[in-house]
Motif scaffolding. Structure first.
Motif, PDB file in Angstrom:
ATOM      1  N   LEU A  31       0.808  -1.211   0.000  1.00  0.00           N
ATOM      2  CA  LEU A  31       0.000   0.000   0.000  1.00  0.00           C
ATOM      3  C   LEU A  31       0.842   1.261   0.000  1.00  0.00           C
ATOM      4  O   LEU A  31       0.312   2.353   0.145  1.00  0.00           O
ATOM      5  CB  LEU A  31      -0.926   0.015   1.222  1.00  0.00           C
ATOM      6  N   ASP A  32       2.135   1.113  -0.205  1.00  0.00           N
ATOM      7  CA  ASP A  32       3.042   2.267  -0.107  1.00  0.00           C
ATOM      8  C   ASP A  32       2.588   3.422  -0.991  1.00  0.00           C
ATOM      9  O   ASP A  32       2.613   4.577  -0.587  1.00  0.00           O
ATOM     10  CB  ASP A  32       4.463   1.847  -0.487  1.00  0.00           C
ATOM     11  N   HIS A 280     -19.000  -0.236   0.453  1.00  0.00           N
ATOM     12  CA  HIS A 280     -19.120  -1.665   0.766  1.00  0.00           C
ATOM     13  C   HIS A 280     -17.937  -2.408   0.167  1.00  0.00           C
ATOM     14  O   HIS A 280     -17.804  -2.510  -1.044  1.00  0.00           O
ATOM     15  CB  HIS A 280     -20.445  -2.196   0.190  1.00  0.00           C
ATOM     16  N   LEU A 281     -17.099  -2.925   1.036  1.00  0.00           N
ATOM     17  CA  LEU A 281     -15.947  -3.735   0.632  1.00  0.00           C
ATOM     18  C   LEU A 281     -16.170  -5.156   1.126  1.00  0.00           C
ATOM     19  O   LEU A 281     -16.296  -5.382   2.325  1.00  0.00           O
ATOM     20  CB  LEU A 281     -14.664  -3.156   1.225  1.00  0.00           C
ATOM     21  N   ARG A 282     -16.230  -6.094   0.199  1.00  0.00           N
ATOM     22  CA  ARG A 282     -16.429  -7.501   0.569  1.00  0.00           C
ATOM     23  C   ARG A 282     -15.103  -8.238   0.459  1.00  0.00           C
ATOM     24  O   ARG A 282     -14.473  -8.248  -0.597  1.00  0.00           O
ATOM     25  CB  ARG A 282     -17.473  -8.150  -0.336  1.00  0.00           C
ATOM     26  N   LEU A 283     -14.667  -8.845   1.567  1.00  0.00           N
ATOM     27  CA  LEU A 283     -13.437  -9.635   1.598  1.00  0.00           C
ATOM     28  C   LEU A 283     -13.801 -11.094   1.834  1.00  0.00           C
ATOM     29  O   LEU A 283     -14.586 -11.404   2.723  1.00  0.00           O
ATOM     30  CB  LEU A 283     -12.508  -9.139   2.713  1.00  0.00           C
ATOM     31  N   ARG A 284     -13.203 -11.975   1.030  1.00  0.00           N
ATOM     32  CA  ARG A 284     -13.495 -13.404   1.120  1.00  0.00           C
ATOM     33  C   ARG A 284     -12.253 -14.170   1.528  1.00  0.00           C
ATOM     34  O   ARG A 284     -11.130 -13.800   1.172  1.00  0.00           O
ATOM     35  CB  ARG A 284     -14.010 -13.927  -0.227  1.00  0.00           C
ATOM     36  N   THR A 285     -12.470 -15.253   2.246  1.00  0.00           N
ATOM     37  CA  THR A 285     -11.345 -16.066   2.712  1.00  0.00           C
ATOM     38  C   THR A 285     -10.690 -16.850   1.583  1.00  0.00           C
ATOM     39  O   THR A 285      -9.640 -17.463   1.805  1.00  0.00           O
ATOM     40  CB  THR A 285     -11.794 -17.053   3.808  1.00  0.00           C
ATOM     41  N   ASP A 286     -11.292 -16.861   0.401  1.00  0.00           N
ATOM     42  CA  ASP A 286     -10.699 -17.570  -0.733  1.00  0.00           C
ATOM     43  C   ASP A 286     -10.201 -16.619  -1.813  1.00  0.00           C
ATOM     44  O   ASP A 286      -9.954 -17.026  -2.940  1.00  0.00           O
ATOM     45  CB  ASP A 286     -11.705 -18.558  -1.343  1.00  0.00           C
ATOM     46  N   MET A 294      -6.795  -2.777  -1.967  1.00  0.00           N
ATOM     47  CA  MET A 294      -6.136  -1.804  -2.826  1.00  0.00           C
ATOM     48  C   MET A 294      -7.080  -1.305  -3.917  1.00  0.00           C
ATOM     49  O   MET A 294      -7.133  -0.107  -4.208  1.00  0.00           O
ATOM     50  CB  MET A 294      -4.883  -2.421  -3.450  1.00  0.00           C
ATOM     51  N   ARG A 295      -7.825  -2.213  -4.527  1.00  0.00           N
ATOM     52  CA  ARG A 295      -8.774  -1.809  -5.562  1.00  0.00           C
ATOM     53  C   ARG A 295      -9.840  -0.879  -4.998  1.00  0.00           C
ATOM     54  O   ARG A 295     -10.196   0.125  -5.615  1.00  0.00           O
ATOM     55  CB  ARG A 295      -9.444  -3.053  -6.155  1.00  0.00           C
ATOM     56  N   VAL A 308     -20.469  -2.045  -3.966  1.00  0.00           N
ATOM     57  CA  VAL A 308     -19.819  -3.247  -3.440  1.00  0.00           C
ATOM     58  C   VAL A 308     -18.684  -3.676  -4.358  1.00  0.00           C
ATOM     59  O   VAL A 308     -18.797  -3.624  -5.566  1.00  0.00           O
ATOM     60  CB  VAL A 308     -20.852  -4.398  -3.292  1.00  0.00           C
ATOM     61  N   LEU A 309     -17.582  -4.038  -3.746  1.00  0.00           N
ATOM     62  CA  LEU A 309     -16.476  -4.646  -4.486  1.00  0.00           C
ATOM     63  C   LEU A 309     -16.432  -6.118  -4.090  1.00  0.00           C
ATOM     64  O   LEU A 309     -16.240  -6.454  -2.933  1.00  0.00           O
ATOM     65  CB  LEU A 309     -15.145  -3.991  -4.117  1.00  0.00           C
TER      66      LEU A 309
END
Length: 310
Positions: A31-32, A280-286, A294-295, A308-309
């Protein structure tokens, strides 16, 4: 795009200091480019002081439309905002028992802590203050908003070291959000990290916070919460209540109904976040969690609306 980071460090396998250093090295290196440079407002959104007008571009927030300039030029314009130089960030993290689950690259709890660390690193520079409310359903941990790298590292340690909730304690995200409503905090950034499952007590207090805060909802998801595999008879267990249920996954009708209900549930979560004015940021374990972060941040910095991403 190919993966830029592996799964987040395991809270079960590594010590607190090892998890902290792994997160610091991974997040800061990747993320620099987003951490430094022109300070253009609350990290995932604009500032609050009015600036100059510019042409409207697809994806801009229509709430910032400059109607006077638009009427004069007959071309849509929006009013830019000047960044707040000191940001107060609050992270509300739901670490209830439903997060102690994962069938892919990591547990949801690992992903929630990694997401919290990412937003700490994104917002701790420039004299910004960061505070947190951590709820497990059994306990609520309050950390006041303070500036500085040392405080940021200490805050991440609190996320890492938060004890797992005992069975029978349901999380109450709504109660944790109420902590920020009374007394009112200064305008800032609110990051809510949760799987948003269980009792739906959170939409109303979240809507009540939208007038004073830019809000980001980080939804933590495991693929088995969206679809069941065909593996025969299985016993499913609710980690927050201990209730069990036997399900025959060999039945295609059962799998289809499960997928439909899961899709409807996720749609309801997305709608509630949207009505609260939250990104809304969706993070998945896969998935590559850091790439998704970053996106999301890049899209918001370019002025795109919430949404939502996946």
């Amino acid at each position: 795009m190919s993966s830029i980071a592996g799964p987040p460090p395991s809270l079960k396998s590594d010590s607190t200091e090892v998890v902290l250093r792994k997160l610091e090295m991974t997040v800061k290196q990747k993320l620099d480019g987003l951490l430094f440079g022109n300070h253009i407002g609350l990290v995932p959104g604009p500032g609050s002081e009015a600036g100059e007008s510019r042409l409207y571009h697809a994806g801009d927030d229509v709430r910032r439309m400059d109607w006077f300039v638009t009427a004069r030029t007959t071309t849509p314009h929006i009013r830019e905002t000047i960044a707040d130089r000191e940001l107060e960030t609050w992270i509300v993290a739901d670490l209830s028992a439903s997060l102690d689950f994962g069938t892919a690259d990591c547990e949801k709890r690992d992903l929630a802590v990694a997401a919290a660390a990412a937003f700490v690193y994104l917002t701790q520079h420039g004299g910004n203050r960061i505070g947190a409310i951590i709820t497990t359903g059994e306990d609520t941990i309050r950390v006041p908003a303070v500036a500085g790298k040392a405080h940021g590292d200490w805050l991440i340690r609190k996320f890492i070291e938060t004890p797992r909730a005992r069975e029978g304690n349901r999380g109450d995200l709504g109660a944790a959000l109420e902590e920020l409503r009374r007394p009112q905090r200064r305008r800032g950034l609110l990051v809510v990290i949760s799987d948003f499952l269980g009792a739906s007590t959170w939409p109303r207090p979240l809507r009540g916070l939208q007038e004073r805060h830019d809000i980001v909802g980080v939804e933590i998801v495991d693929p088995r919460e969206l679809a069941l595999p065909n593996i025969g008879l299985v016993t499913l267990r609710d980690p927050e209540t201990g209730a069990t249920l036997e399900v025959q996954t060999a039945s295609s009708d059962t799998r289809e109904r499960y997928a439909q209900e899961a899709q409807q549930q996720r749609a309801q979560i997305a709608t509630a976040l949207r009505r609260a004015g939250a990104g809304h940021l969706r993070l998945r374990t896969d998935r590559d969690w850091l790439l998704d972060v970053m996106r999301y941040v890049s899209n918001r910095r370019r002025g795109a609306a919430g949404g939502v991403l996946r």
